[in-house]
Each structure stands twice: as structure tokens, then as C-alpha cells.
Design a protein around this motif. Structure first.
Motif, short mmCIF file in Angstrom:
data_model
loop_
_atom_site.label_atom_id
_atom_site.label_comp_id
_atom_site.label_asym_id
_atom_site.label_seq_id
_atom_site.Cartn_x
_atom_site.Cartn_y
_atom_site.Cartn_z
N ILE A 69 39.95 50.70 33.10
CA ILE A 69 40.31 49.44 33.79
C ILE A 69 41.17 49.71 35.03
CG2 ILE A 69 41.80 47.40 33.53
CD1 ILE A 69 39.29 46.80 32.19
N SER A 70 42.03 50.73 34.97
CA SER A 70 42.92 51.01 36.10
C SER A 70 42.16 51.48 37.34
CB SER A 70 43.95 52.07 35.72
OG SER A 70 43.32 53.31 35.47
N ASN A 71 40.91 51.89 37.17
CA ASN A 71 40.09 52.36 38.30
C ASN A 71 39.26 51.23 38.91
OD1 ASN A 71 41.07 54.92 37.92
ND2 ASN A 71 39.36 55.56 36.66
N LEU A 72 39.47 50.00 38.46
CA LEU A 72 38.70 48.85 38.95
C LEU A 72 39.60 47.86 39.66
CD1 LEU A 72 36.55 48.15 35.76
CD2 LEU A 72 35.90 49.46 37.78
N SER A 73 39.06 47.23 40.69
CA SER A 73 39.77 46.18 41.41
C SER A 73 38.84 44.99 41.60
CB SER A 73 40.25 46.69 42.77
OG SER A 73 40.95 45.67 43.45
N LEU A 74 39.34 43.81 41.37
CA LEU A 74 38.54 42.59 41.48
C LEU A 74 38.19 42.30 42.94
CD1 LEU A 74 37.62 40.23 39.55
CD2 LEU A 74 39.53 38.97 40.50
N LEU A 75 36.98 41.79 43.16
CA LEU A 75 36.56 41.37 44.50
C LEU A 75 36.64 39.86 44.59
CD1 LEU A 75 33.42 43.62 45.10
CD2 LEU A 75 35.68 43.88 46.09
N ASN A 76 37.19 39.35 45.70
CA ASN A 76 37.22 37.90 45.88
C ASN A 76 35.92 37.43 46.52
OD1 ASN A 76 37.51 38.65 48.56
ND2 ASN A 76 39.61 37.95 48.77
N LYS A 77 35.85 36.16 46.89
CA LYS A 77 34.60 35.58 47.41
C LYS A 77 34.18 36.20 48.75
CE LYS A 77 35.49 31.28 45.05
NZ LYS A 77 36.05 29.95 45.16
N LYS A 78 35.14 36.72 49.51
CA LYS A 78 34.84 37.35 50.80
C LYS A 78 34.40 38.80 50.63
CE LYS A 78 38.28 34.58 53.17
NZ LYS A 78 39.57 34.61 53.89
N GLY A 79 34.49 39.34 49.42
CA GLY A 79 34.11 40.72 49.18
C GLY A 79 35.24 41.71 49.38
N GLU A 80 36.49 41.22 49.42
CA GLU A 80 37.66 42.08 49.57
C GLU A 80 38.29 42.34 48.21
OE1 GLU A 80 39.79 39.17 51.86
OE2 GLU A 80 39.45 40.30 53.71
N THR A 81 38.85 43.54 48.04
CA THR A 81 39.57 43.79 46.80
C THR A 81 40.87 43.00 46.80
OG1 THR A 81 40.67 45.72 47.72
CG2 THR A 81 38.61 46.11 46.54
N THR A 82 41.27 42.55 45.63
CA THR A 82 42.47 41.75 45.53
C THR A 82 43.13 41.95 44.18
OG1 THR A 82 43.35 39.50 45.67
CG2 THR A 82 41.21 39.73 44.66
N ARG A 83 44.42 41.68 44.12
CA ARG A 83 45.11 41.69 42.84
C ARG A 83 45.02 40.28 42.24
NH1 ARG A 83 50.78 43.36 43.66
NH2 ARG A 83 50.52 42.49 45.73
N VAL A 84 45.25 40.19 40.94
CA VAL A 84 45.09 38.93 40.23
C VAL A 84 46.44 38.46 39.69
CG1 VAL A 84 43.97 37.80 38.28
CG2 VAL A 84 42.77 39.56 39.54
N GLY A 85 46.70 37.17 39.84
CA GLY A 85 47.90 36.58 39.28
C GLY A 85 47.53 35.38 38.43
N TYR A 86 48.50 34.87 37.70
CA TYR A 86 48.31 33.68 36.88
C TYR A 86 49.33 32.64 37.30
CZ TYR A 86 45.32 36.28 33.68
OH TYR A 86 44.30 37.01 33.13
#
Length: 104
Positions: A69-86
């Protein structure tokens, strides 16, 4: 104790470290006990199979292997990597992109 992951099944992610760095795919499955995820089309391995009822021919099968999991980063709608918050919106807890501040 189970770990809470910010990446969920169905998310589009990008590999940010390792041999498959830069490749993108959709998360097929999360393996909580191993802290790994199976991503579609990433980390393909060849497995030798014996003939069976499901595959009467047998042979070499390519399948996805888990990636940490640490080697993965979420992509947002624009296709950029981003961090996730709640955050809380009303009575609901929602995930949001820290880069664009949009609800995922």
C-alpha cells in the motif's frame, strides 16, 4: 487490530516506488492482513499451473501479484497524485483530495 487504509477497492492509483513506478491501474482487492493491494495490470507475474477442471490445458498463466500500500498513491479526477484526508460534512464522514480539496 486492523489498519485503516485511505485507498479503497475501485480507486485509480499510481505506483510511486519500485519496479513498476509510474504505472496506473484500478485497485481490484485490498489484502488488509498483509498491507497490500492487487492493482489491475500492475506487477504481473507468470504462474505455472497443472491441468485441472478449470484449465484442462494447464500451462503458464499471467496474474497480478500484490503490491504494498505504501507504494501506491491515489489519482484525482485530473490524473494527479494526491494525498487523502477525511472530514465531516453534516453527519457524513467523507474522503477528500488534499491537493484539490474535492470530495472523492
Amino acid at each position: 487490530m486492523t489498519t485503516k487504509f485511505k485507498i479503497k477497492t475501485g480507486d485509480t492509483v499510481q505506483v510511486i516506488a519500485g519496479d513498476h513506478k509510474g504505472t496506473e491501474g484500478k485497485v481490484v482487492k485490498i489484502l488488509k492482513e498483509k498491507n497490500k493491494a492487487i492493482v489491475e495490470g500492475v506487477n504481473m507475474v507468470k504462474k505455472h499451473t497443472k491441468p485441472s477442471a478449470q484449465s484442462p490445458q494447464g500451462g503458464i498463466v499471467e496474474k497480478e501479484a500484490p503490491i504494498h500500500i505504501s507504494n501506491l498513491s491515489l489519482l484525482n479526477k485530473k490524473g494527479e497524485t494526491t494525498r487523502v484526508g477525511y472530514r465531516m460534512e453534516g453527519d457524513n464522514k467523507v474522503r477528500f483530495s488534499k491537493k484539490s480539496n474535492e470530495v472523492i
